[in-house]
Design a protein around this motif. Sequence first.
Motif, PDB file in Angstrom:
ATOM      1  N   PHE A 168       0.839  -1.543   0.049  1.00  0.00           N
ATOM      2  CA  PHE A 168       0.109   0.107  -0.277  1.00  0.00           C
ATOM      3  C   PHE A 168       0.506   1.609  -0.263  1.00  0.00           C
ATOM      4  O   PHE A 168       0.113   2.214  -0.492  1.00  0.00           O
ATOM      5  CB  PHE A 168      -0.936  -0.064   1.227  1.00  0.00           C
ATOM      6  CG  PHE A 168      -1.579   1.211   0.908  1.00  0.00           C
ATOM      7  CD1 PHE A 168      -2.962   1.349   0.217  1.00  0.00           C
ATOM      8  CD2 PHE A 168      -1.164   2.260   1.753  1.00  0.00           C
ATOM      9  CE1 PHE A 168      -4.087   2.283   1.169  1.00  0.00           C
ATOM     10  CE2 PHE A 168      -1.690   3.080   2.279  1.00  0.00           C
ATOM     11  CZ  PHE A 168      -3.009   3.415   1.143  1.00  0.00           C
ATOM     12  N   VAL A 169       1.533   1.385   0.684  1.00  0.00           N
ATOM     13  CA  VAL A 169       2.805   2.545   1.035  1.00  0.00           C
ATOM     14  C   VAL A 169       3.568   2.983  -0.533  1.00  0.00           C
ATOM     15  O   VAL A 169       3.327   3.587  -1.148  1.00  0.00           O
ATOM     16  CB  VAL A 169       3.820   2.639   1.944  1.00  0.00           C
ATOM     17  CG1 VAL A 169       4.805   3.686   2.227  1.00  0.00           C
ATOM     18  CG2 VAL A 169       3.255   2.328   3.253  1.00  0.00           C
ATOM     19  N   GLU A 170       3.914   1.219  -1.074  1.00  0.00           N
ATOM     20  CA  GLU A 170       4.628   1.642  -2.098  1.00  0.00           C
ATOM     21  C   GLU A 170       3.928   2.449  -3.458  1.00  0.00           C
ATOM     22  O   GLU A 170       4.596   2.745  -4.111  1.00  0.00           O
ATOM     23  CB  GLU A 170       5.613   0.540  -2.384  1.00  0.00           C
ATOM     24  CG  GLU A 170       6.503  -0.116  -1.947  1.00  0.00           C
ATOM     25  CD  GLU A 170       7.152  -1.766  -2.108  1.00  0.00           C
ATOM     26  OE1 GLU A 170       6.496  -1.806  -2.914  1.00  0.00           O
ATOM     27  OE2 GLU A 170       8.697  -1.739  -1.501  1.00  0.00           O
ATOM     28  N   ASN A 171       2.719   2.086  -3.272  1.00  0.00           N
ATOM     29  CA  ASN A 171       1.719   1.881  -3.499  1.00  0.00           C
ATOM     30  C   ASN A 171       1.309   3.652  -4.251  1.00  0.00           C
ATOM     31  O   ASN A 171       1.599   4.468  -5.329  1.00  0.00           O
ATOM     32  CB  ASN A 171       0.059   1.587  -4.182  1.00  0.00           C
ATOM     33  CG  ASN A 171       0.689  -0.068  -4.805  1.00  0.00           C
ATOM     34  OD1 ASN A 171       1.836  -0.688  -5.593  1.00  0.00           O
ATOM     35  ND2 ASN A 171       0.075  -0.995  -4.005  1.00  0.00           N
ATOM     36  N   LEU A 172       1.184   3.876  -3.212  1.00  0.00           N
ATOM     37  CA  LEU A 172       1.237   5.672  -2.794  1.00  0.00           C
ATOM     38  C   LEU A 172       2.098   6.328  -3.501  1.00  0.00           C
ATOM     39  O   LEU A 172       1.297   7.036  -3.763  1.00  0.00           O
ATOM     40  CB  LEU A 172       0.444   5.938  -1.009  1.00  0.00           C
ATOM     41  CG  LEU A 172      -0.626   5.873   0.002  1.00  0.00           C
ATOM     42  CD1 LEU A 172      -0.382   6.039   1.020  1.00  0.00           C
ATOM     43  CD2 LEU A 172      -1.542   6.853  -0.994  1.00  0.00           C
ATOM     44  N   LEU A 173       3.279   6.150  -2.704  1.00  0.00           N
ATOM     45  CA  LEU A 173       4.456   6.729  -3.183  1.00  0.00           C
ATOM     46  C   LEU A 173       4.720   6.349  -4.798  1.00  0.00           C
ATOM     47  O   LEU A 173       5.023   8.091  -5.422  1.00  0.00           O
ATOM     48  CB  LEU A 173       6.215   5.344  -3.188  1.00  0.00           C
ATOM     49  CG  LEU A 173       6.276   6.131  -1.362  1.00  0.00           C
ATOM     50  CD1 LEU A 173       7.212   5.256  -0.633  1.00  0.00           C
ATOM     51  CD2 LEU A 173       6.717   7.287  -1.204  1.00  0.00           C
TER      52      LEU A 173
ATOM     53  N   ASN B 192       7.383  21.717  -1.558  1.00  0.00           N
ATOM     54  CA  ASN B 192       7.477  21.750  -0.654  1.00  0.00           C
ATOM     55  C   ASN B 192       7.180  20.095   0.888  1.00  0.00           C
ATOM     56  O   ASN B 192       7.417  19.452   1.579  1.00  0.00           O
ATOM     57  CB  ASN B 192       8.005  22.362   0.720  1.00  0.00           C
ATOM     58  CG  ASN B 192       8.947  23.555   0.504  1.00  0.00           C
ATOM     59  OD1 ASN B 192      10.312  22.870  -0.905  1.00  0.00           O
ATOM     60  ND2 ASN B 192       9.715  25.110   0.439  1.00  0.00           N
ATOM     61  N   ARG B 193       5.142  20.470   0.324  1.00  0.00           N
ATOM     62  CA  ARG B 193       4.706  20.248   1.560  1.00  0.00           C
ATOM     63  C   ARG B 193       4.684  18.676   0.549  1.00  0.00           C
ATOM     64  O   ARG B 193       5.132  17.636   1.802  1.00  0.00           O
ATOM     65  CB  ARG B 193       3.219  20.639   1.192  1.00  0.00           C
ATOM     66  CG  ARG B 193       2.100  20.343   2.016  1.00  0.00           C
ATOM     67  CD  ARG B 193       0.458  20.525   2.304  1.00  0.00           C
ATOM     68  NE  ARG B 193       0.897  19.625   1.168  1.00  0.00           N
ATOM     69  CZ  ARG B 193      -0.956  19.867   0.411  1.00  0.00           C
ATOM     70  NH1 ARG B 193      -1.221  21.236   0.241  1.00  0.00           N
ATOM     71  NH2 ARG B 193      -1.178  18.517  -0.385  1.00  0.00           N
TER      72      ARG B 193
ATOM     73  N   LEU C 121       5.846  14.520   2.501  1.00  0.00           N
ATOM     74  CA  LEU C 121       4.793  13.701   2.291  1.00  0.00           C
ATOM     75  C   LEU C 121       5.578  12.406   2.218  1.00  0.00           C
ATOM     76  O   LEU C 121       5.814  11.357   3.481  1.00  0.00           O
ATOM     77  CB  LEU C 121       3.748  14.607   2.230  1.00  0.00           C
ATOM     78  CG  LEU C 121       2.358  12.737   1.893  1.00  0.00           C
ATOM     79  CD1 LEU C 121       1.882  12.709   2.631  1.00  0.00           C
ATOM     80  CD2 LEU C 121       1.879  13.553   0.806  1.00  0.00           C
ATOM     81  N   LEU C 122       6.114  12.921   1.016  1.00  0.00           N
ATOM     82  CA  LEU C 122       7.272  11.442   0.479  1.00  0.00           C
ATOM     83  C   LEU C 122       8.384  10.943   1.324  1.00  0.00           C
ATOM     84  O   LEU C 122       8.270  10.092   1.291  1.00  0.00           O
ATOM     85  CB  LEU C 122       7.916  11.982  -0.733  1.00  0.00           C
ATOM     86  CG  LEU C 122       6.645  12.389  -1.938  1.00  0.00           C
ATOM     87  CD1 LEU C 122       7.187  13.139  -3.287  1.00  0.00           C
ATOM     88  CD2 LEU C 122       6.196  11.165  -2.738  1.00  0.00           C
ATOM     89  N   ILE C 123       8.792  12.131   2.157  1.00  0.00           N
ATOM     90  CA  ILE C 123      10.122  11.177   2.930  1.00  0.00           C
ATOM     91  C   ILE C 123       9.548  10.709   3.910  1.00  0.00           C
ATOM     92  O   ILE C 123       9.426   9.366   4.607  1.00  0.00           O
ATOM     93  CB  ILE C 123      11.030  12.869   3.138  1.00  0.00           C
ATOM     94  CG1 ILE C 123      11.591  13.645   2.035  1.00  0.00           C
ATOM     95  CG2 ILE C 123      11.269  12.620   4.840  1.00  0.00           C
ATOM     96  CD1 ILE C 123      12.474  14.766   2.729  1.00  0.00           C
TER      97      ILE C 123
END
Length: 89
Positions: A42-47, A66-67, A71-73
């Motif tokens: 799920f996390v990889e798909n979001l990324l 920046n925002r 979030l990506l970090i």
Amino acid sequence: MDQYKLIKEIIKTCKYFKVIDYEINDPFVEKKIIDGLEDIIFVENLLNIFYSKMKSKRFQKTLNQNRLKKLLIELEKIRLNLEFKGVNY
């Protein structure tokens, strides 16, 4: 970033990128995201979705870099923690 703020940012970003509808029920989505943040896929798909959308010319002019970077970090940290959680030493 605490979990509540992270989830709100994910929802806000998904709505901005039109991944989910604006009219969708936020508490339902929050529950699904909380459950999903324990799943590495799920996390990889979001990324992947966020990376591909931010490269799109459609969002380049109005994107808050920046925002989104913060979030990506945070999502990368979660992904790494999930990845290392499954490793046996």
